[in-house]
Write a protein that holds these residues in place. Structure first.
Motif, PDB file in Angstrom:
ATOM      1  N   ALA A 149     -21.044   7.522  20.529  1.00 22.18           N
ATOM      2  CA  ALA A 149     -20.241   7.820  21.714  1.00 22.18           C
ATOM      3  C   ALA A 149     -18.766   7.887  21.347  1.00 22.18           C
ATOM      4  CB  ALA A 149     -20.471   6.763  22.784  1.00 22.18           C
ATOM      5  N   GLU A 150     -18.101   8.895  21.855  1.00 16.98           N
ATOM      6  CA  GLU A 150     -16.674   9.057  21.597  1.00 16.98           C
ATOM      7  C   GLU A 150     -15.891   8.522  22.787  1.00 16.98           C
ATOM      8  OE1 GLU A 150     -13.578  12.684  20.538  1.00 16.98           O
ATOM      9  OE2 GLU A 150     -15.675  12.796  19.879  1.00 16.98           O
ATOM     10  N   ILE A 151     -15.154   7.456  22.566  1.00 19.41           N
ATOM     11  CA  ILE A 151     -14.377   6.804  23.616  1.00 19.41           C
ATOM     12  C   ILE A 151     -12.895   6.937  23.291  1.00 19.41           C
ATOM     13  CG2 ILE A 151     -13.914   4.634  24.813  1.00 19.41           C
ATOM     14  CD1 ILE A 151     -16.672   5.859  25.375  1.00 19.41           C
ATOM     15  N   GLY A 152     -12.141   7.373  24.284  1.00 19.33           N
ATOM     16  CA  GLY A 152     -10.720   7.624  24.065  1.00 19.33           C
ATOM     17  C   GLY A 152      -9.840   6.421  24.338  1.00 19.33           C
ATOM     18  N   THR A 153      -8.550   6.659  24.355  1.00 20.80           N
ATOM     19  CA  THR A 153      -7.564   5.585  24.528  1.00 20.80           C
ATOM     20  C   THR A 153      -6.794   5.695  25.831  1.00 20.80           C
ATOM     21  OG1 THR A 153      -5.934   6.904  23.310  1.00 20.80           O
ATOM     22  CG2 THR A 153      -7.260   5.348  22.033  1.00 20.80           C
ATOM     23  N   GLU A 154      -6.958   6.793  26.562  1.00 21.15           N
ATOM     24  CA  GLU A 154      -6.213   6.953  27.812  1.00 21.15           C
ATOM     25  C   GLU A 154      -6.684   5.938  28.842  1.00 21.15           C
ATOM     26  OE1 GLU A 154      -5.717  10.777  29.540  1.00 21.15           O
ATOM     27  OE2 GLU A 154      -5.700  11.822  27.598  1.00 21.15           O
ATOM     28  N   GLU A 155      -5.751   5.214  29.416  1.00 20.17           N
ATOM     29  CA  GLU A 155      -6.066   4.212  30.429  1.00 20.17           C
ATOM     30  C   GLU A 155      -5.952   4.834  31.821  1.00 20.17           C
ATOM     31  OE1 GLU A 155      -7.234   1.314  29.932  1.00 20.17           O
ATOM     32  OE2 GLU A 155      -6.908   1.078  27.775  1.00 20.17           O
ATOM     33  N   ILE A 156      -6.949   4.586  32.656  1.00 18.56           N
ATOM     34  CA  ILE A 156      -6.919   5.136  34.014  1.00 18.56           C
ATOM     35  C   ILE A 156      -6.875   4.036  35.065  1.00 18.56           C
ATOM     36  CG2 ILE A 156      -8.160   7.233  33.375  1.00 18.56           C
ATOM     37  CD1 ILE A 156     -10.659   5.911  34.610  1.00 18.56           C
ATOM     38  N   GLU A 157      -7.162   2.812  34.647  1.00 22.16           N
ATOM     39  CA  GLU A 157      -7.289   1.740  35.629  1.00 22.16           C
ATOM     40  C   GLU A 157      -5.920   1.172  35.983  1.00 22.16           C
ATOM     41  OE1 GLU A 157     -10.137  -2.112  36.299  1.00 22.16           O
ATOM     42  OE2 GLU A 157      -9.342  -1.790  34.303  1.00 22.16           O
ATOM     43  N   ASP A 158      -5.568   1.226  37.256  1.00 20.75           N
ATOM     44  CA  ASP A 158      -4.343   0.599  37.716  1.00 20.75           C
ATOM     45  C   ASP A 158      -4.588  -0.889  37.941  1.00 20.75           C
ATOM     46  OD1 ASP A 158      -2.917   2.967  37.719  1.00 20.75           O
ATOM     47  OD2 ASP A 158      -3.598   3.493  39.733  1.00 20.75           O
ATOM     48  N   PRO A 159      -3.597  -1.734  37.676  1.00 15.13           N
ATOM     49  CA  PRO A 159      -3.781  -3.172  37.907  1.00 15.13           C
ATOM     50  C   PRO A 159      -3.918  -3.477  39.393  1.00 15.13           C
ATOM     51  CG  PRO A 159      -1.497  -2.676  37.367  1.00 15.13           C
ATOM     52  CD  PRO A 159      -2.261  -1.411  37.146  1.00 15.13           C
ATOM     53  N   ALA A 160      -4.596  -4.576  39.694  1.00 16.99           N
ATOM     54  CA  ALA A 160      -4.762  -4.995  41.087  1.00 16.99           C
ATOM     55  C   ALA A 160      -3.400  -5.319  41.694  1.00 16.99           C
ATOM     56  CB  ALA A 160      -5.678  -6.201  41.156  1.00 16.99           C
ATOM     57  N   GLN A 161      -3.178  -4.835  42.919  1.00 17.60           N
ATOM     58  CA  GLN A 161      -1.907  -5.055  43.594  1.00 17.60           C
ATOM     59  C   GLN A 161      -2.038  -5.919  44.846  1.00 17.60           C
ATOM     60  OE1 GLN A 161      -0.032  -1.265  44.385  1.00 17.60           O
ATOM     61  NE2 GLN A 161      -0.761  -0.389  42.467  1.00 17.60           N
ATOM     62  N   PHE A 162      -3.275  -6.124  45.304  1.00 17.35           N
ATOM     63  CA  PHE A 162      -3.494  -6.839  46.562  1.00 17.35           C
ATOM     64  C   PHE A 162      -4.607  -7.873  46.381  1.00 17.35           C
ATOM     65  CE2 PHE A 162      -2.162  -2.494  47.449  1.00 17.35           C
ATOM     66  CZ  PHE A 162      -1.112  -2.677  48.342  1.00 17.35           C
TER      67      PHE A 162
ATOM     68  N   PHE B  45      -2.973  10.903  45.375  1.00 21.85           N
ATOM     69  CA  PHE B  45      -2.121   9.898  44.749  1.00 21.85           C
ATOM     70  C   PHE B  45      -1.923  10.166  43.263  1.00 21.85           C
ATOM     71  CE2 PHE B  45      -4.125   7.300  48.265  1.00 21.85           C
ATOM     72  CZ  PHE B  45      -3.046   7.467  49.117  1.00 21.85           C
ATOM     73  N   THR B  46      -2.782  11.008  42.702  1.00 20.09           N
ATOM     74  CA  THR B  46      -2.624  11.436  41.311  1.00 20.09           C
ATOM     75  C   THR B  46      -3.223  12.827  41.190  1.00 20.09           C
ATOM     76  OG1 THR B  46      -3.062  10.878  38.991  1.00 20.09           O
ATOM     77  CG2 THR B  46      -4.839  10.478  40.550  1.00 20.09           C
ATOM     78  N   ASN B  47      -2.874  13.502  40.128  1.00 22.51           N
ATOM     79  CA  ASN B  47      -3.469  14.806  39.839  1.00 22.51           C
ATOM     80  C   ASN B  47      -3.948  14.825  38.393  1.00 22.51           C
ATOM     81  OD1 ASN B  47      -4.300  17.448  40.368  1.00 22.51           O
ATOM     82  ND2 ASN B  47      -2.385  18.314  39.596  1.00 22.51           N
ATOM     83  N   ASP B  48      -4.544  13.726  37.994  1.00 25.64           N
ATOM     84  CA  ASP B  48      -5.064  13.581  36.632  1.00 25.64           C
ATOM     85  C   ASP B  48      -6.590  13.483  36.709  1.00 25.64           C
ATOM     86  OD1 ASP B  48      -5.720  13.036  34.060  1.00 25.64           O
ATOM     87  OD2 ASP B  48      -4.547  11.193  33.890  1.00 25.64           O
ATOM     88  N   LYS B  49      -7.258  14.551  36.374  1.00 21.91           N
ATOM     89  CA  LYS B  49      -8.722  14.595  36.470  1.00 21.91           C
ATOM     90  C   LYS B  49      -9.382  14.492  35.094  1.00 21.91           C
ATOM     91  CE  LYS B  49      -8.508  17.361  40.693  1.00 21.91           C
ATOM     92  NZ  LYS B  49      -7.042  17.559  40.731  1.00 21.91           N
ATOM     93  N   THR B  50      -8.708  13.851  34.153  1.00 21.63           N
ATOM     94  CA  THR B  50      -9.222  13.739  32.789  1.00 21.63           C
ATOM     95  C   THR B  50     -10.600  13.088  32.753  1.00 21.63           C
ATOM     96  OG1 THR B  50      -6.954  13.516  31.968  1.00 21.63           O
ATOM     97  CG2 THR B  50      -8.711  12.890  30.466  1.00 21.63           C
ATOM     98  N   LEU B  51     -10.814  12.071  33.563  1.00 16.96           N
ATOM     99  CA  LEU B  51     -12.097  11.358  33.558  1.00 16.96           C
ATOM    100  C   LEU B  51     -13.241  12.296  33.917  1.00 16.96           C
ATOM    101  CD1 LEU B  51     -13.599   8.672  33.268  1.00 16.96           C
ATOM    102  CD2 LEU B  51     -13.174   8.262  35.693  1.00 16.96           C
ATOM    103  N   PHE B  52     -12.985  13.272  34.753  1.00 17.69           N
ATOM    104  CA  PHE B  52     -14.029  14.205  35.175  1.00 17.69           C
ATOM    105  C   PHE B  52     -14.141  15.387  34.212  1.00 17.69           C
ATOM    106  CE2 PHE B  52     -11.939  12.300  38.890  1.00 17.69           C
ATOM    107  CZ  PHE B  52     -12.995  11.519  39.343  1.00 17.69           C
TER     108      PHE B  52
END
Length: 713
Positions: A193-206, A507-514
């Motif tokens: 499996a090829e796993i990248g380094t781009e982080e998509i998870e935002d930290p918890a704010q609430f 809230f974002t326009n980054d569809k890299t995960l898809f």
């Protein structure tokens, strides 16, 4: 107690004596009036042989032999076989008569029960019915001898039974250990499996908070217009719920971010599972995750539409859709009620609906019902019109409900479907049909994605359903060790849902995960990801006809191919009713699409590809070449842009160790190659593309499926 046993024993003895007297008198009557007629059995066997022969003899007679002679020879051979069979059965019967009747009955019952349990695992284990019967007999003999030798040695102090006791005890322990241990880990493909380094998870704010609605004096609706049930099923279901489908409560639970108003909302509908379980609570992990990142999650209780043993419903997914929409209506009413704890909690302009299993089909139906004015089956008028911007189908069913007999289709709404290769409940990727039936107008701004997750199953998307995807005792045979850890599977769903919401609500326009999950830091497994959006111009989809030389945008030519065919696509064993082209390379094969009109290549060349390899993790020897109207060409290697995964081995059952037979599952992956990369490599006029060529190398084993070829932004 002894008195009751003696009473029953005496009763059955009298019955036995009565039967013996009747049998004796009948036998005496036959002998007196008809004499000994055992020779009549010969005539009966002749008739049996002739009847069987009449079913087969003409296959031989068709070769030119006399039909009557063939029939008589076949009848003679079958007569001999029938005689041997009756002789064998007679001696088995005489042998069984030497055993105590209680032993014979218990042994037969034991083998029957074991066989009934194992036969339900036949499809997963890949064993034949005959294999399962032999296995049942062996296990039955072991348990029977173990029980007898245990009593003989321990209770009756018979030392001669000790060796049998030891051998069978070891066998029983082995069988129990086999049932208890979780299975064997067959996840070898994960290392590729090829796993990248781009982080998509935002930290918890609430902080996340939970509140229930509808628990006390809930509003109720009738779903009898959508579901029919009667008889014993109705009596048992109504007794358990203490109400009928005339009075289905509107209730559920809400996870929300503390001290935040007007949050976007996700409504989620569970699927069919035991109604003895509180199924809607199985998405708490998702609700907490989203609440901490600013979203409200409403999990709707649909238990009254679920089943138990033989008492489930069918074709009720339109009822689930109505129940979901009525829950949305109620929650939004509470959201506008100043006296409600939910007041001003939700942003009604930003709604996404999600569903799991049958709920995954129900949300697609609900999206349709939300837009149309009348129910297509009964003419009931609707007036929902909620601002639903997206639909998420998790391991969904399809075609359990079809309005007016037609497929469910989605238009101009974002769509995500996610499924696991090791789903033992909805075994094939049925959500791919919903993906194919999701359409966008060019002026819209929508996207869709279909993700097949290696080693994910059905139940681990709901924390209440577990890892077996089936109930005991069949669950004891499931190879749970071949699955992702439950925390990994939950994390995958959380991240995909979160990214879908972020992109859907703007809230974002980054569809890299898809588009390419291989670039993203995710739990390590294989993600077969398919993607499209409203900017995509589909030039070739192989749906228009079966002529291999034509497409809706031009002509097709191919050379040096060992095989080319257009075929319906099955993903995970499910026929998606979609067509792709199958290409098998001979040597240096080429598949050329000649466009009738010169095309503006936009920003990306896009196409879906699936390799036919099984667990062969090597780059496919395939390039794609663009040629403009001036003859300029540029060719790039597909493997430089995406790692195309082969099908992986799927071992659902521990019994597959015995059958050594496996399924192999995989799916399409969308390849997107920047047009600028073609231009940087060679001169190319991007607004005058004339040919799209798929060029193979020397690898004879290269065979692929291609679909949905075109250009996108």
């Amino acid at each position: 107690m002894k008195g009751e046993y003696s009473h029953f024993s005496s009763f059955f003895m009298r019955i036995n004596n009565l039967i013996a007297k009747i049998h004796s008198k009948f036998k005496f009557f036959i002998l007196k009036h008809f004499g000994n007629n055992k020779k009549a059995n010969i005539i009966i066997k002749i008739f049996i042989s002739m009847i069987i022969a009449s079913d087969y003899y003409y296959y031989i007679a068709d070769r030119g032999y006399p039909a009557l002679a063939v029939f008589l020879v076949c009848s003679l051979i079958l007569y001999i076989l029938v005689s041997l069979f009756t002789y064998l059965c007679k001696n088995i019967y005489l042998l069984l008569k030497r055993f105590r009747a209680n032993n014979v009955v218990l042994f037969i019952l034991l083998v029957y029960v074991i066989n009934s349990a194992l036969i339900k695992c036949k499809n997963d284990s890949k064993l034949l019915k005959s294999d399962i019967l032999i296995m049942s007999l062996i296990v039955g003999i072991i348990i029977f001898l173990f029980s007898k030798s245990l009593v003989s040695f321990v209770v009756n102090k018979k030392k001669i039974s000790f060796p049998i006791f030891i051998i069978t005890a070891i066998s029983v322990i082995f069988i129990l250990a086999f049932l208890v241990f979780p299975g064997y880990s067959e996840k070898s493909a994960i290392e590729y499996a090829e796993i990248g380094t781009e982080e998509i998870e935002d930290p918890a704010q609430f902080s996340s908070k939970l509140i229930e609605y509808g628990n006390k004096n809930p509003k109720e609706i009738s779903l009898l217009n959508y579901v029919s049930y009667s008889g014993k099923k109705k009596k048992i279901r109504d007794t358990y719920f203490d109400k009928s489908l005339l009075e289905v409560p509107i209730k559920g639970r809400i996870w929300y971010p503390q001290n935040k108003e007007k949050s976007p909302v996700l409504f989620i509908a569970h699927g069919n599972h035991r109604f003895t379980e509180e199924n809607y609570k199985g998405y708490d992990y998702l609700g907490r995750y989203l609440a901490r990142r600013g979203y409200v999650t409403v999990s709707v209780d649909m238990n009254m539409l679920n089943g138990f043993m033989k008492y489930g419903l069918s074709g009720e997914n339109d009822a689930r859709a109505i129940l979901l929409l009525e829950n949305i209506k109620e929650v939004l009413a509470l959201n506008n009620n100043k006296n409600s704890k939910l007041y001003n909690l939700i942003d009604e302009e930003n709604i996404v609906i999600a569903g799991h299993s049958r709920g995954g089909e129900a949300v697609a139906i609900a999206e349709n019902y939300n837009k149309i004015r009348y129910n297509p089956d009964n003419g009931k008028e609707y007036n929902y019109n909620f601002n639903i911007k997206g639909v998420i189908s998790i391991s969904p069913t399809v075609d359990q409900y079809n309005p007016s007999g037609k497929d469910i289709k989605l238009k101009d709404v974002n769509f995500l479907t996610i499924h696991g290769t090791h789903d033992k409940d909805v075994t094939g990727f049925q959500g791919m049909k919903l993906y194919n039936n999701t359409y966008f107008t060019e002026e819209s701004n929508n996207f869709k994605s279909a993700v097949y997750v290696a080693y994910a199953n059905h139940g681990q998307f709901n924390s209440r359903w577990g890892s077996a995807d089936t109930d005991p005792p069949q669950s004891l045979i499931v190879n749970k060790k071949s699955l992702l850890e439950v925390e990994e599977q939950e994390e995958i769903l959380c991240k995909y849902v979160y990214e879908f919401l972020q992109n859907t609500f703007g809230f974002t326009n980054d569809k890299t995960l898809f588009k390419n999950p291989q670039r993203v830091n995710m739990p390590k497994t294989l993600y077969y990801a398919r993607y499209s959006d409203s900017s995509f111009k589909n030039l070739v989809d192989f749906e228009e006809d079966y002529d291999l030389t034509t497409s809706k945008s031009g002509k097709i030519r191919f050379d040096n191919m060992s095989k080319v065919s257009e075929q319906e696509i099955s993903i995970g064993g499910y026929n998606t009713n979609n067509t792709a082209v199958y290409l098998s390379n001979n040597k240096n094969g080429i598949y050329q699409i000649s466009l009738d009109e010169l095309e503006d290549a936009r920003e990306y060349l896009q196409f879906d590809v699936k390799t036919k390899r099984q667990e062969k993790f090597e780059d496919i020897d395939l390039s794609v070449e663009l040629v403009d109207d001036y003859g300029n060409s540029s060719k790039l290697d597909i493997s430089d842009y995406l790692n195309i995964y082969p099908d992986i081995k799927v071992e659902l059952s521990k019994l597959q160790l015995l059958s050594n037979s496996y399924n192999y599952k995989g799916s399409f992956q969308t390849v997107r190659i920047p047009i600028d990369d073609f231009i940087l490599r060679d001169k190319l006029v991007r607004t005058n593309i004339k040919y799209i060529n798929f060029v193979f190398g020397d690898d004879y084993s290269s065979s692929i499926l291609l679909d949905d070829i075109g250009f996108s932004n």
